[in-house]
Design a protein around this motif. Structure first.
Motif, PDB file in Angstrom:
ATOM      1  N   LYS B 456      35.858  49.473  41.948  1.00  0.00           N
ATOM      2  CA  LYS B 456      35.546  48.284  42.745  1.00  0.00           C
ATOM      3  C   LYS B 456      34.259  47.671  42.218  1.00  0.00           C
ATOM      4  CE  LYS B 456      36.618  46.201  46.782  1.00  0.00           C
ATOM      5  NZ  LYS B 456      36.168  44.893  46.323  1.00  0.00           N
ATOM      6  N   ALA B 457      34.306  46.360  42.042  1.00  0.00           N
ATOM      7  CA  ALA B 457      33.088  45.681  41.602  1.00  0.00           C
ATOM      8  C   ALA B 457      32.045  45.739  42.708  1.00  0.00           C
ATOM      9  CB  ALA B 457      33.412  44.236  41.247  1.00  0.00           C
ATOM     10  N   GLU B 458      30.802  45.760  42.326  1.00  0.00           N
ATOM     11  CA  GLU B 458      29.714  45.996  43.284  1.00  0.00           C
ATOM     12  C   GLU B 458      29.546  44.838  44.264  1.00  0.00           C
ATOM     13  OE1 GLU B 458      27.454  48.606  44.911  1.00  0.00           O
ATOM     14  OE2 GLU B 458      28.180  49.071  42.902  1.00  0.00           O
ATOM     15  N   ASN B 459      29.602  43.626  43.743  1.00  0.00           N
ATOM     16  CA  ASN B 459      29.209  42.487  44.575  1.00  0.00           C
ATOM     17  C   ASN B 459      30.314  41.495  44.888  1.00  0.00           C
ATOM     18  OD1 ASN B 459      26.530  43.370  44.721  1.00  0.00           O
ATOM     19  ND2 ASN B 459      26.180  42.575  42.675  1.00  0.00           N
ATOM     20  N   ASN B 460      31.525  41.804  44.537  1.00  0.00           N
ATOM     21  CA  ASN B 460      32.609  40.903  44.921  1.00  0.00           C
ATOM     22  C   ASN B 460      33.850  41.727  45.220  1.00  0.00           C
ATOM     23  OD1 ASN B 460      34.079  41.410  42.471  1.00  0.00           O
ATOM     24  ND2 ASN B 460      32.599  40.075  41.447  1.00  0.00           N
ATOM     25  N   ASP B 462      36.659  41.658  43.620  1.00  0.00           N
ATOM     26  CA  ASP B 462      37.502  41.969  42.475  1.00  0.00           C
ATOM     27  C   ASP B 462      37.362  43.439  42.090  1.00  0.00           C
ATOM     28  OD1 ASP B 462      38.406  39.456  42.407  1.00  0.00           O
ATOM     29  OD2 ASP B 462      37.109  38.770  40.781  1.00  0.00           O
ATOM     30  N   SER B 463      38.330  43.893  41.335  1.00  0.00           N
ATOM     31  CA  SER B 463      38.335  45.283  40.921  1.00  0.00           C
ATOM     32  C   SER B 463      38.743  45.358  39.463  1.00  0.00           C
ATOM     33  CB  SER B 463      39.331  46.081  41.762  1.00  0.00           C
ATOM     34  OG  SER B 463      39.024  45.945  43.122  1.00  0.00           O
ATOM     35  N   VAL B 464      38.265  46.415  38.825  1.00  0.00           N
ATOM     36  CA  VAL B 464      38.678  46.662  37.447  1.00  0.00           C
ATOM     37  C   VAL B 464      39.785  47.704  37.494  1.00  0.00           C
ATOM     38  CG1 VAL B 464      37.937  47.451  35.183  1.00  0.00           C
ATOM     39  CG2 VAL B 464      36.357  46.146  36.642  1.00  0.00           C
ATOM     40  N   SER B 493      64.398  48.241  33.848  1.00  0.00           N
ATOM     41  CA  SER B 493      63.517  49.060  33.020  1.00  0.00           C
ATOM     42  C   SER B 493      62.410  48.172  32.485  1.00  0.00           C
ATOM     43  CB  SER B 493      64.287  49.681  31.849  1.00  0.00           C
ATOM     44  OG  SER B 493      65.307  50.520  32.319  1.00  0.00           O
ATOM     45  N   GLY B 494      61.355  48.773  32.080  1.00  0.00           N
ATOM     46  CA  GLY B 494      60.302  47.956  31.500  1.00  0.00           C
ATOM     47  C   GLY B 494      59.033  48.738  31.260  1.00  0.00           C
ATOM     48  N   TYR B 495      58.206  48.164  30.411  1.00  0.00           N
ATOM     49  CA  TYR B 495      56.930  48.789  30.073  1.00  0.00           C
ATOM     50  C   TYR B 495      55.815  47.867  30.557  1.00  0.00           C
ATOM     51  CZ  TYR B 495      53.004  50.200  27.151  1.00  0.00           C
ATOM     52  OH  TYR B 495      51.774  50.579  26.712  1.00  0.00           O
ATOM     53  N   ILE B 496      54.887  48.447  31.281  1.00  0.00           N
ATOM     54  CA  ILE B 496      53.775  47.657  31.817  1.00  0.00           C
ATOM     55  C   ILE B 496      52.497  48.166  31.153  1.00  0.00           C
ATOM     56  CG2 ILE B 496      52.571  46.949  33.915  1.00  0.00           C
ATOM     57  CD1 ILE B 496      55.175  47.947  35.411  1.00  0.00           C
ATOM     58  N   PRO B 497      52.012  47.422  30.186  1.00  0.00           N
ATOM     59  CA  PRO B 497      50.843  47.928  29.445  1.00  0.00           C
ATOM     60  C   PRO B 497      49.534  47.785  30.208  1.00  0.00           C
ATOM     61  CG  PRO B 497      51.515  45.809  28.571  1.00  0.00           C
ATOM     62  CD  PRO B 497      52.522  46.168  29.610  1.00  0.00           C
ATOM     63  N   ALA B 498      49.476  46.834  31.150  1.00  0.00           N
ATOM     64  CA  ALA B 498      48.190  46.618  31.822  1.00  0.00           C
ATOM     65  C   ALA B 498      48.406  45.917  33.154  1.00  0.00           C
ATOM     66  CB  ALA B 498      47.258  45.784  30.939  1.00  0.00           C
ATOM     67  N   VAL B 499      47.423  46.102  34.014  1.00  0.00           N
ATOM     68  CA  VAL B 499      47.425  45.459  35.332  1.00  0.00           C
ATOM     69  C   VAL B 499      46.033  44.905  35.566  1.00  0.00           C
ATOM     70  CG1 VAL B 499      47.429  45.965  37.793  1.00  0.00           C
ATOM     71  CG2 VAL B 499      49.270  46.834  36.384  1.00  0.00           C
ATOM     72  N   ARG B 500      45.948  43.742  36.172  1.00  0.00           N
ATOM     73  CA  ARG B 500      44.626  43.178  36.505  1.00  0.00           C
ATOM     74  C   ARG B 500      44.575  42.853  37.989  1.00  0.00           C
ATOM     75  NH1 ARG B 500      46.622  40.490  32.580  1.00  0.00           N
ATOM     76  NH2 ARG B 500      47.015  38.643  33.841  1.00  0.00           N
ATOM     77  N   TYR B 501      43.380  42.914  38.538  1.00  0.00           N
ATOM     78  CA  TYR B 501      43.202  42.475  39.924  1.00  0.00           C
ATOM     79  C   TYR B 501      42.014  41.531  39.976  1.00  0.00           C
ATOM     80  CZ  TYR B 501      42.872  42.478  44.981  1.00  0.00           C
ATOM     81  OH  TYR B 501      42.843  42.093  46.285  1.00  0.00           O
ATOM     82  N   GLU B 502      42.303  40.272  40.071  1.00  0.00           N
ATOM     83  CA  GLU B 502      41.261  39.248  40.108  1.00  0.00           C
ATOM     84  C   GLU B 502      41.613  38.221  41.165  1.00  0.00           C
ATOM     85  OE1 GLU B 502      40.325  39.327  35.305  1.00  0.00           O
ATOM     86  OE2 GLU B 502      41.690  37.839  36.155  1.00  0.00           O
ATOM     87  N   ASN B 503      40.593  37.705  41.841  1.00  0.00           N
ATOM     88  CA  ASN B 503      40.812  36.698  42.896  1.00  0.00           C
ATOM     89  C   ASN B 503      41.888  37.153  43.882  1.00  0.00           C
ATOM     90  OD1 ASN B 503      38.936  34.955  41.720  1.00  0.00           O
ATOM     91  ND2 ASN B 503      40.497  34.186  40.306  1.00  0.00           N
ATOM     92  N   LYS B 504      41.824  38.399  44.239  1.00  0.00           N
ATOM     93  CA  LYS B 504      42.764  38.989  45.204  1.00  0.00           C
ATOM     94  C   LYS B 504      44.211  38.926  44.732  1.00  0.00           C
ATOM     95  CE  LYS B 504      39.826  37.882  49.154  1.00  0.00           C
ATOM     96  NZ  LYS B 504      39.754  37.217  50.455  1.00  0.00           N
ATOM     97  N   THR B 505      44.386  38.778  43.431  1.00  0.00           N
ATOM     98  CA  THR B 505      45.738  38.703  42.887  1.00  0.00           C
ATOM     99  C   THR B 505      45.973  39.834  41.896  1.00  0.00           C
ATOM    100  OG1 THR B 505      45.724  36.304  43.126  1.00  0.00           O
ATOM    101  CG2 THR B 505      47.366  37.227  41.632  1.00  0.00           C
TER     102      THR B 505
END
Lengths: 198, 698
Positions: B456-460, B462-464, B493-505
């Motif tokens: 979790k980011a410290e001041n907002n 968003d999360s990494v 089926s599928g491959y998910i290489p990455a996930v992002r969480y920004e602006n609550k999305t």
């Protein structure tokens, strides 16, 4: 002679230009306030059909800024004309906020009916009378969430219409409409600060 | 009879009553030796004052001096007491039996009464004795605050003892004298038994028993309140050198208590007890709570110890808490639900057993160890559920080597059920990290999480998020059944290489592939926000590749069409699963060499999208002889914007567009002429599929 013609032409051009200032559309605001409030305060077992939603993309922020800048620049030198705009309530923010408010209304309604929840003259909610200890936390959380959403809603409507500065006027319009749309038995505060029951 | 008037005692110092009595004795004895026949003495004082006390217009009268026991009366117009007590009027004190001799003064069968603005008129009994430097004062049945108060005060050689008993005190009347800033008392009775001992000005021991009944209070900020509370507390404290050692126990046996946000309805089956002992160093401004035990009978028990200092501000230097909850079901609505009220997690119901240990250092939570067994979690909104789960959670503020785990027999996200499985992870500060890959069996396939970490980011907000995973052969049939869709067959089926969480999305990289209708559907750029709220939003792009129209049309009973279908849905945006905007095109692939045939029913249905009717023309004409027609290609597009669908066909013609362009014999063309259609109308027509726009048969 040519210079004189040019000057005359410039004057004509300037006097022919009219600035259209978009004044706060009070009547439209009342109408959409009623629609939103009645939508929120309609108890239905299931979600309202999404067919009512009329999606639209918002004008990009930079365009809004440009329009406002041009409008202000012209206003400096050219007499103004008045116009009243309609209000749009189509934005994802408005739909999200009203969805939360609609979901919350069922619980608020119970407290309205008990007479422990009342509408202040500014359109925000407050407790009234003695709230049982059992309900105190729930009611205070509901009021805090609802009041926060009301502020957000006013700002979202103002933003959706490209006039963030209208939020205060929208709040004022809604303040009256919340009371007008209050149901029988609900308590509300009059302009002079006294409390009345509908 | 002799009358003595004096103003010699203008100033009193401590031990007022001793000085007064000694002075009186001296005067009385002096005069009695000079006048043998003296049988009474009257001593008048204009004013005597000491600190905040003052006695005005007092008259001390001693009678029956010639008998074995005398009588003494003190009448005063006014006695001013220190705050919060007010001025007493018409103070009268009488001793029916008054004996004095050297080193001995004894007042027995004393009676007193006075008037007071706040305390009203009151009468009391008392006795007073000074014997060999030992002083004793007893006041009984002082009728104050609707109750009775008794004092027993003893003093000898600087050591003293005070015993106060009070019964039936009305706390509302007592409130003005308590100078309470935090709350108002609206109702309550108090019984007190307080014993103090000390030496000179120091208190050395304190034993107190306080019983409060029908106590109703209201916090001034509204953050706490009680109604009809019955509370008994016992406190024993003694001073040891520079520290106070204390033990106390409190029991709340009935009533309602609100401490924001928790509401407690207390009855005989759910009594609350709080016991504690510790040390208090007033000079060092430090408190050591050796043990605190809070128990809500049959519900929960909390034990704690702590070291606290309040030199500049309140600091919990170190604290340890141990929580034991034998069954969460009755506890969660009381102690957990109030914190979740009006939040996204409102409506959670818990069952199971919970043990937790927490540590704090310097006001900061430093460690949590939590053990949950047979945990069941249900959400009244049916967003998620957990069945028979076990968890060991180890969290520390600093880096943590202890592994945590969560396993379950059942897990549901929305309507999607996961088979029994386990996640192993580590927790510290605002970070979670999966310790080993987890293959979660779901929908007949596998959702495999290869890597996952979250911070979790410290001041907002968003999360990494670092995520790598894949889905393998999830059953579309099970998925469609779970989501109550029209039953589908195929797999995802599928491959998910990455996930992002920004602006609550939450956004997923990679693509999911659905093997469905003998073709493939690919989902790209999938993102979602507000997934578990009242307003979920999804964003995605879809690609269709060579779906078999025969399989699709048979599945949806729309009339048989043979051929292939490919297409795209770009920038699809859904709110609460309802499409808000997209650009979609689907049609016959360019290189499709499969059979292209369309049934009468399908012709009618496709034509109906435009709003007309083809049924009569086909059924009444010679074409009714044919059950199906050939077509060259078909296609349909929609650009949804502001609730209106801008329609497109496979090819432009005159003022319209081909939805189906015929080919071979018997051939059929379907042409649409209405390029704009309200989305809700289109949906309704797709549902009913009973009308047609126009068709041309060649």
């Amino acid at each position: 002679m040519n210079i004189k013609k040019l000057s005359m032409f410039s004057v004509l051009l300037l006097t022919a230009c009219v600035t259209i200032n978009i004044y706060f559309p009070a009547a439209a605001a009342e109408k959409i306030a009623d629609e939103i409030i009645q939508d929120i305060q309609t108890l239905e077992p299931e979600e309202k059909p999404q067919a009512k939603i009329n999606p639209q993309s918002t004008v990009p922020a930079w365009q809004v800024s440009v329009y406002q800048f041009v409008d202000q620049a012209i206003s400096v030198v050219i007499p103004s004309a008045h116009a009243e705009a309609n209000l749009s309530v189509n934005s994802a923010d408005i739909r999200r906020i009203t969805a939360d408010m609609r979901a919350r209304f069922g619980e608020l309604n119970t407290f309205y009916d008990q007479g422990v929840l009342a509408i202040k003259a500014d359109g925000l909610l407050t407790t009234r009378g003695k709230v049982s200890l059992k309900d105190r936390n729930k009611l205070s959380k509901l009021i805090a969430a609802e009041n926060a959403d009301r502020y957000k809603l006013y700002q979202a409507i103002a933003n959706a219409n490209g006039h963030p500065e209208w939020a205060k006027q929208i709040k004022s319009t809604f303040a009256q409409r919340w009371i007008t749309n209050a149901q029988s038995g609900w308590w509300y505060q009059t302009a002079n600060g006294s409390w009345k029951q509908k | 009879m002799t009358i003595v008037k004096s103003t010699c005692l203008r100033k009193f110092r401590p031990l007022y009553y001793r000085i007064l009595s000694t002075c009186l004795l001296f005067i009385v004895l002096s005069y009695s030796s000079a006048i043998p026949a003296l049988d009474s003495v009257t001593f008048s004082v204009d004013k005597i004052s000491a600190n905040a006390w003052s006695l005005q217009n007092a008259q001390l009268k001693i009678t029956q001096l010639d008998q074995a026991t005398s009588q003494v009366s003190l009448i005063s117009a006014a006695l001013q007491l220190p705050p919060p007590f007010d001025r007493l009027h018409k103070l009268t004190i009488r001793c029916q039996k008054f004996i004095w001799r050297e080193n001995y003064v004894d007042c027995q069968q004393g009676q007193g009464d006075f008037n007071s603005k706040d305390l009203k008129a009151h009468a009391f009994d008392f006795s007073f004795q000074v014997k060999n430097k030992k002083t004793k004062l007893i006041i009984n049945d002082l009728a104050w605050f609707d109750g009775k108060i008794s004092f027993d005060v003893q003093e000898q050689s600087g050591k003293w003892k005070v015993h106060l008993k009070a019964k039936g005190l009305n706390l509302m009347q007592l409130e003005p004298f308590l100078a309470l800033d935090l709350f108002d008392i609206t109702q309550g009775l108090a019984n007190l038994d307080i014993e103090l001992t000390g030496e000179q000005g120091d208190v050395q021991t304190l034993f107190a028993t306080v019983l409060l009944d029908q106590l109703s209070i209201q916090g001034q900020q509204g953050d706490f309140a009680s109604e009809a509370l019955t509370l008994k507390t016992e406190l024993r404290a003694n001073k040891e050198e520079k520290a106070w050692q204390w033990q106390s126990s409190t029991e709340i046996s009935s009533g309602d208590l609100y401490i924001e946000p928790v509401y407690l309805a207390i009855d005989s089956a759910h009594v609350i007890t709080l016991t504690n002992h510790g040390l208090w160093w007033p000079d060092r401004k430090k408190v050591e709570l050796a043990n605190i035990e809070f128990e809500h009978t049959n519900l929960a028990r909390l034990q704690a110890s702590a070291a606290i200092n309040y030199q500049s501000s309140l600091i919990i230097e170190v604290a340890e808490l141990a929580l034991h909850i034998p069954e969460l079901k009755p506890v969660a609505p009381i102690y957990l639900a109030p914190f979740l009220e009006a939040s996204a997690l409102e409506g959670i119901e818990l069952q199971g057993q919970l043990e937790a240990k927490l540590q704090l250092q310097q006001n900061v939570l430093s460690e949590i160890n939590l053990n949950a067994r047979h945990l069941t979690l249900d959400d009244t909104e049916q967003r998620f559920s957990l069945d028979d789960a076990n968890a060991q959670i180890h969290w520390t503020k600093q880096a943590n080597n202890k592994a945590s785990f969560l396993n379950w027999q059942g897990l549901k996200l929305k309507a999607i059920a996961f088979d029994p499985s386990q996640l192993d992870f580590s927790l510290f500060d605002k970070q979670v990290k999966l310790l080993q890959p987890a293959d979660l069996a779901v929908l007949g396939g596998i959702f495999s999480i290869q890597k996952f970490s979250f911070s979790k980011a410290e001041n907002n907000e968003d999360s990494v998020v670092h995520f790598e995973g894949l889905v393998d052969k999830l059953s579309l049939e099970q998925l469609s059944t779970a989501l109550k869709w029209e039953p589908l067959t195929g797999s995802i089926s599928g491959y998910i290489p990455a996930v992002r969480y920004e602006n609550k999305t939450l956004s997923l990289d990679g693509e999911l592939k659905m093997q469905v209708f003998d073709g493939e559907v690919r989902i790209k750029n999938l993102a979602s926000s507000g997934l578990f709220t009242n307003f979920s939003r999804f964003y995605m792009d879809l690609e269709f590749d060579s779906l078999d129209l025969g399989t699709i049309t048979r599945k949806f009973h729309t009339g048989n069409i043979e051929g292939k279908l490919s297409g795209v849905v770009q920038n699809l945006y859904l709110e609460n699963w309802q499409p808000i905007s997209f650009y979609a095109w689907m049609g016959t692939p360019e290189d499709d060499d499969s059979t292209h045939k369309i049934s009468q029913k399908a012709v009618e249905n496709i034509a109906s999208i435009g709003g007309g009717s083809a049924a009569d023309v086909i059924s009444k004409g010679f074409l009714s002889l044919f059950s199906s027609f050939r077509y060259d290609k078909l296609g349909f597009g929609c650009y949804l914007y502001q609730g209106v669908c801008q329609l497109m066909g496979v090819e432009a013609v005159d003022n319209g567009f081909y939805l189906i362009k015929g080919g071979g014999l018997p051939r059929i063309d379907i042409i649409g002429y209405n390029p704009r259609l309200n989305w809700s109308v289109l949906l309704e027509r797709l549902r009913r599929i009973t009308a047609s726009d126009e068709f041309i048969i060649e």
